[in-house]
Scaffold this motif. Structure first.
Motif, PDB file in Angstrom:
ATOM      1  N   ASN A 169      30.109  35.139  42.609  1.00  0.00           N
ATOM      2  CA  ASN A 169      31.255  36.050  42.637  1.00  0.00           C
ATOM      3  C   ASN A 169      32.506  35.195  42.809  1.00  0.00           C
ATOM      4  N   LYS A 170      32.679  34.249  41.915  1.00  0.00           N
ATOM      5  CA  LYS A 170      33.643  33.165  42.073  1.00  0.00           C
ATOM      6  C   LYS A 170      35.062  33.690  42.265  1.00  0.00           C
ATOM      7  N   ASN A 172      36.136  35.468  44.660  1.00  0.00           N
ATOM      8  CA  ASN A 172      36.155  36.733  45.390  1.00  0.00           C
ATOM      9  C   ASN A 172      35.284  36.629  46.633  1.00  0.00           C
ATOM     10  N   LYS A 177      38.959  42.346  41.078  1.00  0.00           N
ATOM     11  CA  LYS A 177      39.173  42.647  39.649  1.00  0.00           C
ATOM     12  C   LYS A 177      38.363  41.726  38.752  1.00  0.00           C
ATOM     13  N   SER A 178      38.088  40.505  39.207  1.00  0.00           N
ATOM     14  CA  SER A 178      37.346  39.556  38.385  1.00  0.00           C
ATOM     15  C   SER A 178      35.854  39.499  38.730  1.00  0.00           C
ATOM     16  N   THR A 179      35.402  40.382  39.593  1.00  0.00           N
ATOM     17  CA  THR A 179      33.981  40.400  39.954  1.00  0.00           C
ATOM     18  C   THR A 179      33.146  40.859  38.763  1.00  0.00           C
ATOM     19  N   PRO A 180      32.130  40.088  38.350  1.00  0.00           N
ATOM     20  CA  PRO A 180      31.278  40.499  37.226  1.00  0.00           C
ATOM     21  C   PRO A 180      30.577  41.828  37.513  1.00  0.00           C
ATOM     22  N   GLU A 235      40.718  41.399  48.457  1.00  0.00           N
ATOM     23  CA  GLU A 235      41.213  40.552  47.376  1.00  0.00           C
ATOM     24  C   GLU A 235      42.342  39.650  47.869  1.00  0.00           C
ATOM     25  N   GLN A 239      42.594  35.606  47.970  1.00  0.00           N
ATOM     26  CA  GLN A 239      43.712  34.834  47.429  1.00  0.00           C
ATOM     27  C   GLN A 239      44.223  33.823  48.448  1.00  0.00           C
TER      28      GLN A 239
END
Length: 386
Positions: A169-170, A172, A177-180, A235, A239
């Motif tokens: 879950n790179k 995150n 929003k970018s979670t597969p 999130e 960040q």
């Protein structure tokens, strides 16, 4: 990550402690007081005649701040005005994981004894019960009322496929929003497993007609892409960790392997699992919203925030640090904590420029159905200390 050891609020009564920074959960307890009162009325209405000599109440995920005693004193007050049988006694069990600061809880009990309510109260007894509520905690059909506030969004563990590195879950630490999509499904699957197990275990422990009042962070939409402010909160923390990676203060691999044992379900997910279990009747389901800022009592989403910097500082240090610090320290080390939250504050402030950020909070009240005495699931025993 050993969840039973590391998942706990910051203990003691210092400036970072949960005891000092638990106003958000206090507001939730006050908001749901009418639901709890109705559940207590339901318990008394379902008691057999003659009424039992003892009523057992368990607070699951009690933590260690003043809110623990707020729940206990609230229940005592409600029962005191309900015309309880004169010989009835109350037994409270305060449950949390073994890492919880139970010593602080017990030191605080004198505050309960010093109250002057002006009411004739039933005799009551309070005990600590360490252990995961994803295991059996009580004998069969022994508890009349379960209460849990701000605890059931925490999972029994991080999904195994994430903790083992099979899936990543790179960038995150939760669902971002970018979670597969396949990682999102892992979080969903873990919630379903845990919550279904929780319902099964509690149904075995409840007396027939017993009640449960459960309050936890969730989301209003069933769409994961609309995960909302509960997801945004984490999130922004991810960040902040990424900024520390860029500075060379956090190892990138450490960030990649860090995921929260957490899932904020939708109302639909919760009610569907309850219905599928066939173990409880739903007496109440509701959703209310609470500001990220514990000192902001407004219930309006999107309104302008008067002082974004001050509100962000309150959120970071009161709402998040007191909760997440033990997990951060265990995985990354104590040395990054201060810098992490210094970086986190301006990120939250920038987010608040869009408007007030809110948590959706789910509350459900359940009535146990007639039980079958099957072989108990989970652990066959619990350790009680007095």
């Amino acid at each position: 990550m050993e969840i039973e050891r590391t998942l706990h609020m910051v203990g003691g009564d210092g400036k970072d402690s949960y005891a000092t920074n638990s106003r958000l959960s206090m507001k939730a307890i006050m908001e749901t007081k009418p639901v709890l009162c109705k559940a207590i009325e339901g318990v008394f209405a379902s008691l057999s005649s003659p009424a039992p000599a003892k009523i057992v109440i368990a607070d699951l995920g009690c933590s260690s701040g003043p809110n623990t005693l707020l729940v206990v004193s609230g229940v005592i007050g409600m029962i005191s005005t309900s015309g309880y049988p004169k010989m009835m006694e109350l037994q409270f069990f305060l449950n949390d994981l073994p890492g919880n600061d139970f010593n602080y809880v017990f030191r605080s009990l004198q505050q309960l004894a010093d109250r002057k309510e002006g009411l004739l109260e039933p005799p009551y007894y309070i005990a600590g019960l360490p252990g995961s509520f994803y295991t059996r905690l009580f004998p069969c059909q022994s508890v009349h009322l379960f209460h849990s506030s701000y605890a059931l969004m925490w999972r029994s563990k991080v999904p195994e496929e994430l903790s083992s590195g099979v899936h990543l879950n790179k960038g995150n630490i939760y669902i971002g929003k970018s979670t597969p999509s396949h990682v999102v499904k892992l979080f969903q699957k873990k919630f379903k497993e845990d919550f279904s197990l929780f319902l099964t275990l509690r149904q075995e422990e409840l007396v027939s007609g017993g009640r449960m009042v459960l309050t936890f962070l969730g989301r209003k939409s069933s769409q994961m892409l609309a995960h909302g402010d509960v997801g945004t909160m984490w999130e922004l923390l991810a960040q902040a960790l990424q900024i520390l990676v860029q500075k060379g203060h956090v190892n990138e691999e450490d960030l990649t392997t860090f995921n929260l044992p957490y899932y904020a379900p939708s109302v639909d997910e919760v009610t569907e699992l309850i219905e599928e279990s066939g173990l409880f009747d739903v007496e109440h389901t509701g959703v209310f919203e609470s500001s990220w800022d514990p000192h902001d009592d407004s219930k309006s989403n999107g309104d302008a925030v008067a002082d974004c910097a001050r509100s962000a500082d309150s959120i970071a240090n009161c709402s998040i640090r007191a909760v997440i610090k033990p997990l951060i320290t265990d995985h990354f080390g104590e040395s990054i904590v201060d810098e992490l939250f210094q970086v986190y504050v301006p990120l939250v402030a920038k987010h608040l420029e869009k408007g007030r950020a809110m948590y959706p909070v789910i509350v459900v009240s359940l009535k146990g159905r007639l039980q079958k005495l099957d072989t108990p699931a989970g652990s066959p025993y619990s350790v009680l200390f007095l």
